[in-house]
Design an enzyme around this catalytic site. Structure first.
Site, PDB file in Angstrom:
ATOM      1  N   ASP A  19      37.885  56.021  47.460  1.00 19.13           N
ATOM      2  CA  ASP A  19      37.788  54.574  47.642  1.00 19.13           C
ATOM      3  C   ASP A  19      39.130  53.980  47.195  1.00 19.13           C
ATOM      4  O   ASP A  19      39.877  54.616  46.449  1.00 19.13           O
ATOM      5  CB  ASP A  19      36.644  54.048  46.766  1.00 19.13           C
ATOM      6  CG  ASP A  19      36.659  52.536  46.669  1.00 19.13           C
ATOM      7  OD1 ASP A  19      36.684  51.874  47.714  1.00 19.13           O
ATOM      8  OD2 ASP A  19      36.648  52.018  45.530  1.00 19.13           O
ATOM      9  N   ASP A  35      40.022  49.945  46.508  1.00 20.24           N
ATOM     10  CA  ASP A  35      40.000  48.835  45.544  1.00 20.24           C
ATOM     11  C   ASP A  35      39.148  49.178  44.326  1.00 20.24           C
ATOM     12  O   ASP A  35      37.960  49.482  44.453  1.00 20.24           O
ATOM     13  CB  ASP A  35      39.449  47.572  46.221  1.00 20.24           C
ATOM     14  CG  ASP A  35      40.397  47.062  47.293  1.00 20.24           C
ATOM     15  OD1 ASP A  35      41.534  46.735  46.951  1.00 20.24           O
ATOM     16  OD2 ASP A  35      39.998  47.020  48.471  1.00 20.24           O
TER      17      ASP A  35
HETATM   18  C1  XBP Z   1      36.747  46.444  48.343  1.00 23.50           C
HETATM   19  C2  XBP Z   1      36.478  45.266  49.182  1.00 23.50           C
HETATM   20  C3  XBP Z   1      37.578  44.595  49.914  1.00 23.50           C
HETATM   21  C4  XBP Z   1      38.605  43.889  49.048  1.00 23.50           C
HETATM   22  C5  XBP Z   1      39.460  42.938  49.851  1.00 23.50           C
HETATM   23  O1  XBP Z   1      36.918  47.572  49.168  1.00 23.50           O
HETATM   24  O2  XBP Z   1      35.340  44.865  49.298  1.00 23.50           O
HETATM   25  O3  XBP Z   1      36.976  43.644  50.743  1.00 23.50           O
HETATM   26  O4  XBP Z   1      37.953  43.112  48.052  1.00 23.50           O
HETATM   27  O5  XBP Z   1      39.986  43.532  50.995  1.00 23.50           O
HETATM   28  P1  XBP Z   1      36.893  49.129  48.625  1.00 23.50           P
HETATM   29  P2  XBP Z   1      39.933  42.778  52.435  1.00 23.50           P
HETATM   30  O6  XBP Z   1      36.435  49.132  47.192  1.00 23.50           O
HETATM   31  O7  XBP Z   1      35.935  49.809  49.567  1.00 23.50           O
HETATM   32  O8  XBP Z   1      38.287  49.639  48.768  1.00 23.50           O
HETATM   33  O9  XBP Z   1      40.205  41.347  52.190  1.00 23.50           O
HETATM   34  O10 XBP Z   1      40.989  43.445  53.260  1.00 23.50           O
HETATM   35  O11 XBP Z   1      38.532  42.996  52.970  1.00 23.50           O
HETATM   36 MG    MG Z   2      36.024  49.950  45.264  1.00 25.33          MG
END
Ligand code: XBP
Ligand code: MG
Length: 249
Positions: A8, A10
């Site tokens: 993953d 973020d």
């Molecule tokens: C986390 C999310 C993302 C980010 C923002 O994704 O939900 O939406 O908050 O990115 P993960 P975008 O943990 O799966 O990496 O604005 O590009 O959606």
């Molecule tokens: Mg995440």
């Protein structure tokens, strides 16, 4: 046997939300002349909605200055999301958000030992490229057998689509993969694809309940604080991941 590690982004590869996405969302609101600002507490609640575009749309009903029609709201969310991603990309491209401790070491071990890796994230492809090129260099994509993003799926986490697509593209089965996640939605997505998952606690999900994870710990840089417990010193190793993955029901 473990044949691929699925990362993953973020919260897991890097703590991008508070110091990256949240700051960039607020800059986008200001740039668009909107009064809205999200504070840390509100953003923590809004993270229950996966995807920045979807998050904007979800919050809009409580904005006094939001347009009334669905079509106009979608158009505004799209334009704010693009602005947000521009701010975010500029910020991370300057190297302000590092990889979390222990991530680079584990990636190097995977490369040394020939284990394929993929990125399986909800965020936009442009955000992945901005962060990873700043942290791993212009050839960052060579590190991964596959990069799947929010742009590649019709349903974002907690839907398992990104993980099901990853299994298919890598030509492996669920019991041959392990996911590393930080959020309840991410754990649900991996488990929904029948993939074993471990959780590295992140800022916004430090206390969140993550049922179904094979192991939960504070980060890959330390062995202290993991459940199931790890003995010894140093960071989490590929052998630890393989042991956890083999506990899969
Ligand atoms: C986390 C999310 C993302 C980010 C923002 O994704 O939900 O939406 O908050 O990115 P993960 P975008 O943990 O799966 O990496 O604005 O590009 O959606
Ligand atoms: Mg995440």
């Amino acid at each position: 046997m473990l044949r691929a590690l699925l990362w993953d982004l973020d919260g897991t590869l890097a703590e991008t939300e508070r110091d990256g996405h949240l700051v960039a969302f607020n800059l986008a609101f200001a740039e668009a002349g909107l009064a809205r600002r999200w504070d840390d507490a509100r953003y923590a609640e809004l993270l229950a909605v996966s995807g920045g575009f979807e998050r904007l749309l979800h919050d809009m009903p409580v904005w006094p200055d939001a347009p009334k029609s669905e079509a106009e709201r979608k158009a505004l969310a799209r334009s704010l999301h693009l602005k947000k991603n521009d701010h975010y990309a500029r910020w991370v491209a300057q190297g302000h958000i590092p990889l979390r401790a222990g991530v680079a070491e584990l990636m190097r071990e995977c490369q040394r030992r020939g284990l394929r890796m993929a990125i399986t994230t909800t965020t936009s492809r442009s955000n992945v490229a901005a962060l990873m090129s700043a942290q791993l260099g212009s050839h960052w994509a060579d590190t991964f057998a596959l990069v799947l993003c929010g742009d590649d799926v019709s349903a974002k986490k907690p839907d398992p689509e990104v993980y099901l697509r990853a299994l298919k593209a890598l030509g492996i089965q669920a019991h041959q993969a392990l996911a590393v996640e930080d959020s309840p939605a991410g754990v649900l997505a991996a488990r929904g694809a029948d993939i074993a998952v471990i959780v590295t606690r992140s800022h916004y999900f430090a206390q969140a309940s993550v049922p179904g994870a094979m192991a939960v710990g504070p980060g890959l840089h330390q062995r202290r604080g993991w459940l199931p417990a790890l003995r010894g010193e140093g960071g989490v190793s590929l052998d630890d991941l393989m042991a956890w993955q083999s506990l899969r029901p």
